[in-house]
Design an enzyme around this catalytic site. Structure first.
Site, PDB file in Angstrom:
ATOM      1  CB  SER A 142      -0.858  -0.017   1.324  1.00  0.00           C
ATOM      2  OG  SER A 142      -1.576   1.180   1.478  1.00  0.00           O
ATOM      3  CE1 TYR A 193      -3.992  -2.434   5.275  1.00  0.00           C
ATOM      4  CE2 TYR A 193      -3.124  -0.321   4.875  1.00  0.00           C
ATOM      5  CZ  TYR A 193      -3.753  -1.346   4.336  1.00  0.00           C
ATOM      6  OH  TYR A 193      -3.978  -1.387   2.960  1.00  0.00           O
TER       7      TYR A 193
HETATM    8  N1  LIG Z   1      -8.777  -0.708  -1.757  1.00  0.00           N
HETATM    9  C1  LIG Z   1      -7.620   0.027  -1.375  1.00  0.00           C
HETATM   10  O1  LIG Z   1      -7.679   1.245  -1.851  1.00  0.00           O
HETATM   11  C2  LIG Z   1      -6.332  -0.587  -1.141  1.00  0.00           C
HETATM   12  C3  LIG Z   1      -5.381   0.306  -1.054  1.00  0.00           C
HETATM   13  C4  LIG Z   1      -4.189  -0.267  -0.824  1.00  0.00           C
HETATM   14  C5  LIG Z   1      -3.733  -1.388  -0.285  1.00  0.00           C
HETATM   15  N2  LIG Z   1      -4.972  -2.114  -0.298  1.00  0.00           N
HETATM   16  C6  LIG Z   1      -4.682  -3.840  -0.102  1.00  0.00           C
HETATM   17  O2  LIG Z   1      -5.180  -4.317  -1.115  1.00  0.00           O
HETATM   18  C7  LIG Z   1      -5.659  -5.857  -0.524  1.00  0.00           C
HETATM   19  C8  LIG Z   1      -6.803  -5.953  -0.822  1.00  0.00           C
HETATM   20  O3  LIG Z   1      -7.929  -4.853  -0.388  1.00  0.00           O
HETATM   21  P1  LIG Z   1      -9.445  -4.788  -0.866  1.00  0.00           P
HETATM   22  O4  LIG Z   1      -9.735  -3.252  -0.812  1.00  0.00           O
HETATM   23  O5  LIG Z   1      -9.507  -5.401  -2.179  1.00  0.00           O
HETATM   24  O6  LIG Z   1     -10.133  -5.458   0.299  1.00  0.00           O
HETATM   25  P2  LIG Z   1     -11.460  -6.264   0.475  1.00  0.00           P
HETATM   26  O7  LIG Z   1     -12.564  -5.540  -0.571  1.00  0.00           O
HETATM   27  O8  LIG Z   1     -11.908  -6.153   1.897  1.00  0.00           O
HETATM   28  O9  LIG Z   1     -11.586  -7.834   0.129  1.00  0.00           O
HETATM   29  C9  LIG Z   1     -10.511  -8.628   0.794  1.00  0.00           C
HETATM   30  C10 LIG Z   1     -10.382 -10.006   0.321  1.00  0.00           C
HETATM   31  O10 LIG Z   1      -9.823 -10.753   1.150  1.00  0.00           O
HETATM   32  C11 LIG Z   1     -10.384 -11.687   1.610  1.00  0.00           C
HETATM   33  N3  LIG Z   1      -9.972 -11.770   3.062  1.00  0.00           N
HETATM   34  C12 LIG Z   1      -9.745 -10.698   4.018  1.00  0.00           C
HETATM   35  N4  LIG Z   1      -9.160 -11.581   5.033  1.00  0.00           N
HETATM   36  C13 LIG Z   1      -8.618 -12.800   4.792  1.00  0.00           C
HETATM   37  C14 LIG Z   1      -7.929 -13.768   5.337  1.00  0.00           C
HETATM   38  N5  LIG Z   1      -7.813 -13.782   6.809  1.00  0.00           N
HETATM   39  N6  LIG Z   1      -7.921 -14.979   4.853  1.00  0.00           N
HETATM   40  C15 LIG Z   1      -8.442 -15.209   3.609  1.00  0.00           C
HETATM   41  N7  LIG Z   1      -8.782 -14.174   2.744  1.00  0.00           N
HETATM   42  C16 LIG Z   1      -9.425 -13.055   3.325  1.00  0.00           C
HETATM   43  C17 LIG Z   1     -11.766 -11.450   1.576  1.00  0.00           C
HETATM   44  O11 LIG Z   1     -13.002 -12.443   1.505  1.00  0.00           O
HETATM   45  P3  LIG Z   1     -13.337 -13.091   3.020  1.00  0.00           P
HETATM   46  O12 LIG Z   1     -13.621 -11.823   3.819  1.00  0.00           O
HETATM   47  O13 LIG Z   1     -14.471 -13.891   2.619  1.00  0.00           O
HETATM   48  O14 LIG Z   1     -12.185 -14.023   3.367  1.00  0.00           O
HETATM   49  C18 LIG Z   1     -11.891 -10.494   0.187  1.00  0.00           C
HETATM   50  O15 LIG Z   1     -11.899 -11.509  -0.910  1.00  0.00           O
HETATM   51  C19 LIG Z   1      -5.641  -5.571   0.950  1.00  0.00           C
HETATM   52  O16 LIG Z   1      -4.100  -6.161   1.375  1.00  0.00           O
HETATM   53  C20 LIG Z   1      -5.215  -4.008   1.340  1.00  0.00           C
HETATM   54  O17 LIG Z   1      -4.668  -3.783   2.477  1.00  0.00           O
HETATM   55  C21 LIG Z   1      -6.082  -1.941  -0.732  1.00  0.00           C
END
Ligand SMILES: NC(=O)c1ccc[n+]([C@@H]2O[C@H](COP(=O)([O-])OP(=O)(O)OC[C@H]3O[C@@H](n4cnc5c(N)ncnc54)[C@H](OP(=O)(O)O)[C@@H]3O)[C@@H](O)[C@H]2O)c1
Length: 257
Positions: free
Chosen positions: A147, A160
């Site tokens: 991130s 985080y």
């Molecule tokens: N969105 C942003 O703007 C952003 C920015 C910077 C970095 N990121 C990073 O990108 C990654 C994805 O983020 P996102 O925004 O797409 O999140 P999200 O929409 O909350 O999706 C998270 C995904 O991970 C799964 N998950 C969560 N905890 C888990 C666990 N303990 N074991 C296995 N699967 C798990 C969830 O499914 P289940 O809940 O069914 O397990 C879901 O498929 C993260 O690492 C986040 O830190 C996101």
């Protein structure tokens, strides 16, 4: 005549993505299937995995699912092994991640453990598992979803941010350790993308105005823009790149004020 356009397709590759059922992981897994890869989807919710598998079948590649929590990476590894998939893993994406935005002085030990073991410990031991298979073939691609918060200071939650910085350093260190086995490991540092993780924040108009004002491209990201970087890093087109973090951030991290 020599041809200079490298290959971006992923035909014949097996790619695993953690957190593959929503948001960034879903976008990456879908783009991989569209680029011709067989995909192994990993997340905690069976119904979402089933739905996602059905959705991806339109691309005609093999789609596998494993339900499990990356905190219990050993159970995930056991389930993958039980599937007896013929090919070994070529591409591994550590995407599953959580955030709990407590003020630093209020962080509990339970929150600390949960964030660290999901974002960092799970990613490390699953990487170790995938790398053993890649080492045997002398080729592999690992992508860590870090991130912008792992690089610059943001008000996102200190634990985080620490885990995301750790992924950047893990990327560099493992690139050095595994380079001679043909394993390329890189990270992606996203700024804001619309997912369930950011849903609440992005509903706040003032907050979005603030984000956009700090972003040279003057908007938040679109998921295919992030998936494109993942396809590039997974494909042969990026074979001479390792240990790097690419910020997919509309230019946010170059902002000097
Ligand atoms: N969105 C942003 O703007 C952003 C920015 C910077 C970095 N990121 C990073 O990108 C990654 C994805 O983020 P996102 O925004 O797409 O999140 P999200 O929409 O909350 O999706 C998270 C995904 O991970 C799964 N998950 C969560 N905890 C888990 C666990 N303990 N074991 C296995 N699967 C798990 C969830 O499914 P289940 O809940 O069914 O397990 C879901 O498929 C993260 O690492 C986040 O830190 C996101």
């Amino acid at each position: 005549m020599e041809h200079y356009l490298p290959s971006f397709h992923l035909k014949g590759k097996l790619a695993a993505v953690t957190g593959a059922t929503r948001g960034i992981g879903k976008a990456i897994a879908s783009a991989f299937a569209e680029a011709g890869a067989d995909v192994l989807l990993i997340s905690r919710t069976d119904s979402d995995l089933k739905e996602m598998k059905e959705e991806l079948q339109q691309y005609g590649t093999n789609i596998y699912t494993v339900s499990g929590d990356v905190q219990h990476y050993d159970e995930i590894i056991e389930k993958i092994e039980q599937k007896k998939i013929e090919s070994s893993i070529d591409i591994w994406v550590n995407n599953a991640g959580i955030n709990i935005r407590s003020a630093a002085e209020d962080v509990t030990e339970e929150e600390w453990e949960q964030i660290i073991s999901t974002n960092m410990k799970g990613a490390f031991f699953l990487t170790q598992y995938a790398a053993r298979q890649m080492k045997e073939k002398g080729y592999g691609k690992i992508i860590n979803i870090s991130s912008v918060a792992g690089h610059v200071a943001l008000r996102t939650g200190v634990v985080y941010a620490m885990t995301k910085a750790a992924l950047i350093q893990m990327t560099k260190t493992l690139a050095l350790e595994w380079g001679n086995h043909g394993i390329r490991i890189n990270a992606i540092g996203p700024w804001y993308f619309p997912t369930t993780l950011t849903e609440k924040l992005l509903q706040d108009e003032e907050y979005v105005k603030d984000i956009v004002s700090r972003t040279p491209l003057r908007r938040i990201g679109k998921l295919p823009e992030l998936a494109g970087t993942a396809v590039f890093l997974a494909s042969e087109a990026s074979d001479y790149i390792t240990g790097q973090t690419i910020f997919v951030d509309g230019g946010m991290t170059i902002y000097g004020f």
